[in-house]
Design a protein around this motif. Structure first.
Motif, PDB file in Angstrom:
ATOM      1  N   GLU A   1       0.780  -1.171  -0.004  1.00 23.09           N
ATOM      2  CA  GLU A   1       0.051  -0.232  -0.028  1.00 23.09           C
ATOM      3  C   GLU A   1       0.960   1.249   0.008  1.00 23.09           C
ATOM      4  O   GLU A   1       0.631   2.242  -0.714  1.00 23.09           O
ATOM      5  CB  GLU A   1      -0.879   0.108   1.255  1.00 23.09           C
ATOM      6  CG  GLU A   1      -1.942  -1.112   0.992  1.00 23.09           C
ATOM      7  CD  GLU A   1      -2.930  -1.138   2.345  1.00 23.09           C
ATOM      8  OE1 GLU A   1      -4.313  -1.027   2.251  1.00 23.09           O
ATOM      9  OE2 GLU A   1      -2.217  -1.218   3.325  1.00 23.09           O
TER      10      GLU A   1
ATOM     11  N   LEU B   1       1.799   1.915  -3.428  1.00 22.03           N
ATOM     12  CA  LEU B   1       1.118   2.835  -4.216  1.00 22.03           C
ATOM     13  C   LEU B   1       1.220   4.458  -4.160  1.00 22.03           C
ATOM     14  O   LEU B   1       1.040   5.278  -4.953  1.00 22.03           O
ATOM     15  CB  LEU B   1      -0.449   2.552  -3.736  1.00 22.03           C
ATOM     16  CG  LEU B   1      -0.745   0.955  -4.071  1.00 22.03           C
ATOM     17  CD1 LEU B   1      -2.393   0.666  -3.292  1.00 22.03           C
ATOM     18  CD2 LEU B   1      -1.169   0.845  -5.380  1.00 22.03           C
TER      19      LEU B   1
ATOM     20  N   LYS C   1      -4.495  12.512  -8.086  1.00 19.33           N
ATOM     21  CA  LYS C   1      -3.826  11.099  -8.174  1.00 19.33           C
ATOM     22  C   LYS C   1      -4.308  10.369  -6.777  1.00 19.33           C
ATOM     23  O   LYS C   1      -4.517   9.110  -7.007  1.00 19.33           O
ATOM     24  CB  LYS C   1      -2.240  11.307  -8.166  1.00 19.33           C
ATOM     25  CG  LYS C   1      -1.881  11.606  -9.510  1.00 19.33           C
ATOM     26  CD  LYS C   1      -0.464  11.603  -9.828  1.00 19.33           C
ATOM     27  CE  LYS C   1      -0.110  11.761 -11.190  1.00 19.33           C
ATOM     28  NZ  LYS C   1       1.383  12.010 -11.325  1.00 19.33           N
TER      29      LYS C   1
ATOM     30  N   LYS D   1      -7.911   9.156  -7.137  1.00 19.60           N
ATOM     31  CA  LYS D   1      -7.809   7.959  -8.190  1.00 19.60           C
ATOM     32  C   LYS D   1      -7.433   6.838  -7.222  1.00 19.60           C
ATOM     33  O   LYS D   1      -8.008   5.767  -7.263  1.00 19.60           O
ATOM     34  CB  LYS D   1      -7.031   8.199  -9.256  1.00 19.60           C
ATOM     35  CG  LYS D   1      -7.216   7.033 -10.350  1.00 19.60           C
ATOM     36  CD  LYS D   1      -6.405   7.751 -11.555  1.00 19.60           C
ATOM     37  CE  LYS D   1      -6.669   6.360 -12.667  1.00 19.60           C
ATOM     38  NZ  LYS D   1      -5.358   6.821 -13.662  1.00 19.60           N
ATOM     39  N   LEU D   2      -6.299   6.902  -6.415  1.00 15.40           N
ATOM     40  CA  LEU D   2      -5.829   5.852  -5.711  1.00 15.40           C
ATOM     41  C   LEU D   2      -6.901   5.393  -4.763  1.00 15.40           C
ATOM     42  O   LEU D   2      -7.204   4.051  -4.767  1.00 15.40           O
ATOM     43  CB  LEU D   2      -4.568   6.347  -4.966  1.00 15.40           C
ATOM     44  CG  LEU D   2      -3.692   5.314  -4.181  1.00 15.40           C
ATOM     45  CD1 LEU D   2      -2.220   5.797  -4.136  1.00 15.40           C
ATOM     46  CD2 LEU D   2      -4.201   4.707  -3.010  1.00 15.40           C
TER      47      LEU D   2
ATOM     48  N   ASN E   1     -10.142   5.674  -4.788  1.00 10.47           N
ATOM     49  CA  ASN E   1     -11.174   4.945  -5.594  1.00 10.47           C
ATOM     50  C   ASN E   1     -10.835   3.640  -6.068  1.00 10.47           C
ATOM     51  O   ASN E   1     -11.655   2.700  -5.704  1.00 10.47           O
ATOM     52  CB  ASN E   1     -11.396   5.821  -6.968  1.00 10.47           C
ATOM     53  CG  ASN E   1     -12.910   6.244  -7.367  1.00 10.47           C
ATOM     54  OD1 ASN E   1     -13.700   5.771  -6.526  1.00 10.47           O
ATOM     55  ND2 ASN E   1     -13.081   6.873  -7.998  1.00 10.47           N
ATOM     56  N   VAL E   2      -9.775   3.322  -6.439  1.00  8.09           N
ATOM     57  CA  VAL E   2      -9.301   1.968  -6.980  1.00  8.09           C
ATOM     58  C   VAL E   2      -8.882   1.254  -5.718  1.00  8.09           C
ATOM     59  O   VAL E   2      -9.167   0.027  -5.769  1.00  8.09           O
ATOM     60  CB  VAL E   2      -7.905   2.292  -7.896  1.00  8.09           C
ATOM     61  CG1 VAL E   2      -7.576   0.899  -8.397  1.00  8.09           C
ATOM     62  CG2 VAL E   2      -8.543   3.093  -9.193  1.00  8.09           C
ATOM     63  N   HIS E   3      -8.401   1.765  -4.755  1.00 13.52           N
ATOM     64  CA  HIS E   3      -8.156   0.985  -3.405  1.00 13.52           C
ATOM     65  C   HIS E   3      -8.771   1.340  -2.185  1.00 13.52           C
ATOM     66  O   HIS E   3      -8.381   2.172  -1.503  1.00 13.52           O
ATOM     67  CB  HIS E   3      -6.501   0.978  -3.047  1.00 13.52           C
ATOM     68  CG  HIS E   3      -5.751   0.559  -4.369  1.00 13.52           C
ATOM     69  ND1 HIS E   3      -5.391  -0.769  -4.616  1.00 13.52           N
ATOM     70  CD2 HIS E   3      -5.261   1.445  -5.355  1.00 13.52           C
ATOM     71  CE1 HIS E   3      -4.742  -0.949  -5.753  1.00 13.52           C
ATOM     72  NE2 HIS E   3      -4.594   0.245  -6.459  1.00 13.52           N
ATOM     73  N   PRO E   4     -10.085   1.335  -2.204  1.00 15.14           N
ATOM     74  CA  PRO E   4     -10.855   1.935  -1.314  1.00 15.14           C
ATOM     75  C   PRO E   4     -10.421   1.596   0.432  1.00 15.14           C
ATOM     76  O   PRO E   4     -10.319   2.450   1.568  1.00 15.14           O
ATOM     77  CB  PRO E   4     -12.383   1.479  -1.314  1.00 15.14           C
ATOM     78  CG  PRO E   4     -12.182   0.220  -2.107  1.00 15.14           C
ATOM     79  CD  PRO E   4     -10.955   0.620  -3.243  1.00 15.14           C
TER      80      PRO E   4
ATOM     81  N   THR F   1      -7.260   1.207   1.545  1.00 17.30           N
ATOM     82  CA  THR F   1      -6.023   1.662   1.550  1.00 17.30           C
ATOM     83  C   THR F   1      -6.512   3.246   2.013  1.00 17.30           C
ATOM     84  O   THR F   1      -6.117   4.079   2.790  1.00 17.30           O
ATOM     85  CB  THR F   1      -5.266   1.568   0.427  1.00 17.30           C
ATOM     86  OG1 THR F   1      -4.878   0.213   0.206  1.00 17.30           O
ATOM     87  CG2 THR F   1      -3.848   2.406   0.440  1.00 17.30           C
TER      88      THR F   1
END
Ligand code: CMP
Length: 158
Positions: free
Chosen positions: A19, A22, A112, A115-116, A118-121, A123
């Motif tokens: 994580e 990321l 950014k 987006k992160l 959104n894709v990795h809720p 985290t």
């Protein structure tokens, strides 16, 4: 080196190495000279910052030309510029690099981070909790300062 710094930072508490990576993948690094302004109060905020080395001063002013009052001095490991990301408002104060030959920062663009999350809720939840904890801590300190100032004013008024 960056991952060590992030791993020790309260903002990234509870994140596992994958994580953390990321966040490292979307980070930029930038160096500022002593007295250089990072951003100005009232400007649009689209970035969040982590201090790698050096010191940042946070200033509030009612006059755009003057520095005004110093609200805080932030050191290595501290994050700043998070407020404008959350409330979409203008920068609540000015940030200036100080007390050092140079100040090194990690910078994250707001889209950014969004987006992160959104894709990795999962985290995202961890990070948002950590940021809330930090904001609560800063509010406590600010309340203590307000209380002290109000008491001092009452004393003068009597
Ligand atoms: P932002 O409003 O985006 O821009 C100014 C930043 O200064 C703010 O986010 C916080 O990160 C930081 N800041 C504002 N007030 C304080 C305070 N009282 N103590 C520490 N940091 C602050």
């Amino acid at each position: 080196m960056i991952s060590n710094l992030l791993a020790q930072n309260a903002f990234f508490k509870g994140l596992d190495p994958a994580e953390l990576d990321l966040f490292i993948e979307i980070a930029e690094e930038k160096t500022f000279a002593n007295d250089e302004m990072i951003f100005k109060e009232g400007s649009k905020g689209d970035k969040m910052y982590l201090i790698i080395s050096g010191t940042i001063e946070i200033w509030k002013s009612e006059d755009t030309q003057a520095r005004g009052s110093r609200l805080a001095r932030l050191r290595e490991g501290e994050i700043f510029g998070e407020m404008a990301l959350f409330d979409q408002g203008p920068r609540s104060a000015t940030a200036v690099a100080s007390l050092n030959k140079e100040t090194k920062l990690i910078i994250w663009q707001d889209e950014k981070i969004a987006k992160l999350i959104n894709v990795h809720p999962e985290t995202g939840n961890k990070i948002l909790n950590n940021i809330l904890r930090k904001l609560s801590h800063r509010l406590r300190i600010a309340n203590d300062a307000i209380h002290t100032l109000l008491r001092a004013n009452q004393y003068v008024a009597i």
